[in-house]
Design an enzyme around this catalytic site. Structure first.
Site, PDB file in Angstrom:
ATOM      1  N   ARG A  69     -10.652  -2.533   1.290  1.00  0.00           N
ATOM      2  CA  ARG A  69     -11.517  -1.661   0.728  1.00  0.00           C
ATOM      3  C   ARG A  69     -10.385  -0.405   0.509  1.00  0.00           C
ATOM      4  O   ARG A  69     -10.979   0.576  -0.161  1.00  0.00           O
ATOM      5  CB  ARG A  69     -12.446  -0.986   1.839  1.00  0.00           C
ATOM      6  CG  ARG A  69     -11.997  -0.577   2.953  1.00  0.00           C
ATOM      7  CD  ARG A  69     -13.690  -0.380   3.965  1.00  0.00           C
ATOM      8  NE  ARG A  69     -13.767  -0.552   5.030  1.00  0.00           N
ATOM      9  CZ  ARG A  69     -13.387  -1.602   6.292  1.00  0.00           C
ATOM     10  NH1 ARG A  69     -12.841  -2.801   5.808  1.00  0.00           N
ATOM     11  NH2 ARG A  69     -13.425  -0.546   7.543  1.00  0.00           N
ATOM     12  N   GLU A  98      -8.882   0.545  10.275  1.00  0.00           N
ATOM     13  CA  GLU A  98     -10.662   1.108  10.700  1.00  0.00           C
ATOM     14  C   GLU A  98      -9.897   0.493  12.172  1.00  0.00           C
ATOM     15  O   GLU A  98      -9.748  -0.446  12.142  1.00  0.00           O
ATOM     16  CB  GLU A  98     -11.651   0.604  10.059  1.00  0.00           C
ATOM     17  CG  GLU A  98     -13.130   1.505  10.273  1.00  0.00           C
ATOM     18  CD  GLU A  98     -13.336   2.543  11.127  1.00  0.00           C
ATOM     19  OE1 GLU A  98     -12.475   3.131  11.650  1.00  0.00           O
ATOM     20  OE2 GLU A  98     -14.146   3.203  10.146  1.00  0.00           O
ATOM     21  N   HIS A 119     -11.926   5.447   2.145  1.00  0.00           N
ATOM     22  CA  HIS A 119     -12.485   4.162   1.360  1.00  0.00           C
ATOM     23  C   HIS A 119     -13.572   5.100   0.663  1.00  0.00           C
ATOM     24  O   HIS A 119     -14.793   5.016   1.454  1.00  0.00           O
ATOM     25  CB  HIS A 119     -12.204   2.726   1.565  1.00  0.00           C
ATOM     26  CG  HIS A 119     -13.101   2.887   2.350  1.00  0.00           C
ATOM     27  ND1 HIS A 119     -14.101   2.912   2.737  1.00  0.00           N
ATOM     28  CD2 HIS A 119     -13.066   2.731   4.160  1.00  0.00           C
ATOM     29  CE1 HIS A 119     -14.995   3.034   3.844  1.00  0.00           C
ATOM     30  NE2 HIS A 119     -14.222   2.119   4.894  1.00  0.00           N
ATOM     31  N   HIS A 166      -9.400   5.138   6.469  1.00  0.00           N
ATOM     32  CA  HIS A 166     -10.942   4.776   6.754  1.00  0.00           C
ATOM     33  C   HIS A 166     -11.555   5.657   8.261  1.00  0.00           C
ATOM     34  O   HIS A 166     -10.559   6.964   8.856  1.00  0.00           O
ATOM     35  CB  HIS A 166     -10.625   4.062   8.358  1.00  0.00           C
ATOM     36  CG  HIS A 166     -10.615   2.076   7.305  1.00  0.00           C
ATOM     37  ND1 HIS A 166     -10.912   1.684   6.642  1.00  0.00           N
ATOM     38  CD2 HIS A 166      -8.909   2.335   7.218  1.00  0.00           C
ATOM     39  CE1 HIS A 166     -10.365   0.429   6.022  1.00  0.00           C
ATOM     40  NE2 HIS A 166      -9.056   0.836   6.196  1.00  0.00           N
TER      41      HIS A 166
HETATM   42  O1  LIG Z   1     -16.175   0.763  10.788  1.00  0.00           O
HETATM   43  C1  LIG Z   1     -17.596   1.114   9.358  1.00  0.00           C
HETATM   44  O2  LIG Z   1     -18.790   0.703   9.727  1.00  0.00           O
HETATM   45  C2  LIG Z   1     -17.311   1.966   9.221  1.00  0.00           C
HETATM   46  O3  LIG Z   1     -16.274   2.008   8.764  1.00  0.00           O
HETATM   47  C3  LIG Z   1     -17.834   3.192  10.041  1.00  0.00           C
HETATM   48  O4  LIG Z   1     -18.528   3.507  11.334  1.00  0.00           O
HETATM   49  P1  LIG Z   1     -18.964   4.309  12.154  1.00  0.00           P
HETATM   50  O5  LIG Z   1     -19.495   5.970  10.922  1.00  0.00           O
HETATM   51  O6  LIG Z   1     -19.581   4.054  12.753  1.00  0.00           O
HETATM   52  O7  LIG Z   1     -17.532   5.252  12.062  1.00  0.00           O
END
Ligand SMILES: O=C(O)[C@H](O)COP(=O)(O)O
Length: 331
Positions: free
Chosen positions: A135, A189, A86, A259
């Site tokens: 998102r 995610e 996203h 994600h």
């Molecule tokens: O969920 C989150 O904060 C981001 O989308 C991905 O986070 P990361 O870069 O810590 O994996």
């Protein structure tokens, strides 16, 4: 419950089945390699800095047929698989751990999604999968607005019999001009546990950079009360194998909008990355990545830099033909 919902989703895709576009033999292989900023591993080249458009040399993943689906692989057909993280969300902008919190895109994220759509506007898409989070859904929809085929992406509602019934379309012609969008929580995610809502920099200051890096990038170490990448893979890769591979085997062209970590787990599976290699795999927001699925193998094509980038279209005669067909329709 999840399984039956997925089955519903699958049968509606069959029902919605659109183009039978079939791709032929590759006409050339591009062997240039895109070098990522942070990943030294040759196997993840082209993915770290996914904005690089060059294709990469990848040992294709050998997949078995699809015994569960009963679909016979079409030997001569190739399918496109587009993966897209996203665009920037309001919490990416604020540098907050987001995980399963359902946060919309920023104006920059909207722009990224539109830009991504322009980059893939000549690549066929028959079915779209997104997570259940807004998102990813916004990204999929905004990207598809740019597609030259101008089909309408429509979210499939199978969460209840009534939702299914009330969202029926009663014109075959209208259905042909639509693309089903399947939403699946399995593509969400990773659940970031007690880090959700915390500032990433402040968390690193408090717990140490190494600890936070371990939580964010290691394969099997979960953040406090959250999911490790391994746990995220258990549902995301299982969904990919059960629901998405049968579509590709049947010759459908698929886009997945999801994600950073659900896609990392899928890419780890496709590119057979080790748990060490996946640590260095970083995905930028709003950058589409293209794979070609042919005879049970995934061939990574990198990220199209623009709608007419030779590297992507030179690979298969039929991707080029699809583009020409669009040129003809639009003139
Ligand atoms: O969920 C989150 O904060 C981001 O989308 C991905 O986070 P990361 O870069 O810590 O994996």
């Amino acid at each position: 419950m999840a399984a039956s919902t997925s089955q519903h989703a699958l049968s509606s895709i069959k029902f919605w089945s659109t183009s039978n576009f079939s791709l032929e033999k590759p006409t050339c292989h591009v062997h240039s390699v895109s070098v990522g900023r942070r990943c030294p591993s040759a196997r993840s080249l082209g993915l770290v800095c996914a904005s690089n458009s060059q294709s990469s040399v990848v040992e294709p993943v050998q997949l078995p047929g699809s015994p569960k689906s009963g679909i016979t692989p079409k030997k001569s057909s190739e399918s496109a698989l587009i993966l897209i993280r996203h665009g920037e969300s309001l919490w990416n902008e604020k540098n907050l751990f987001t995980g399963c919190v359902d946060v919309p895109l920023t104006p920059k994220g909207v722009e990224e999604a539109i830009e991504a759509g322009k980059r893939i506007c000549n690549i066929p898409v028959d079915v779209i999968y997104t997570s259940s989070l807004i998102r990813a859904q916004m990204t999929a929809m905004l990207a598809m607005m740019q597609h030259r085929r101008k089909k309408v992406p429509i979210i499939v509602h199978n969460e209840s019999e009534q939702a299914h019934k009330w969202s029926q379309i009663y014109s075959e012609e209208t259905k042909k001009q639509s693309i089903p969008v399947i939403t699946a929580w399995q593509l969400n995610e990773r659940m970031y546990g007690e880090l959700q809502g915390l500032n990433k920099q402040e968390t690193a200051d408090r717990f140490g950079k190494e600890q936070v890096h371990e939580w964010r990038r290691s394969y099997d170490i979960p953040p406090p009360n959250g999911e490790s990448l391994e746990m995220c893979a258990e549902r995301a890769v299982a969904y990919f194998k059960d629901q998405i591979i049968p579509q590709l085997v049947a010759g459908k062209h698929v886009m997945i909008a999801a994600h950073g970590n659900s896609l990392r787990s899928i890419i780890m599976h496709l590119d057979k990355l080790t748990s060490q290699e996946v640590i260095s795999l970083e995905l930028s927001t709003g950058i589409p990545m293209l794979y070609i699925f042919k005879e049970g193998k995934f061939i990574r094509r990198g990220s199209p830099a623009g709608p007419s980038e030779a590297g992507v279209y030179a690979y298969t005669k039929n991707l080029a033909q699809y583009r020409q067909k669009l040129d003809g329709m639009i003139q």
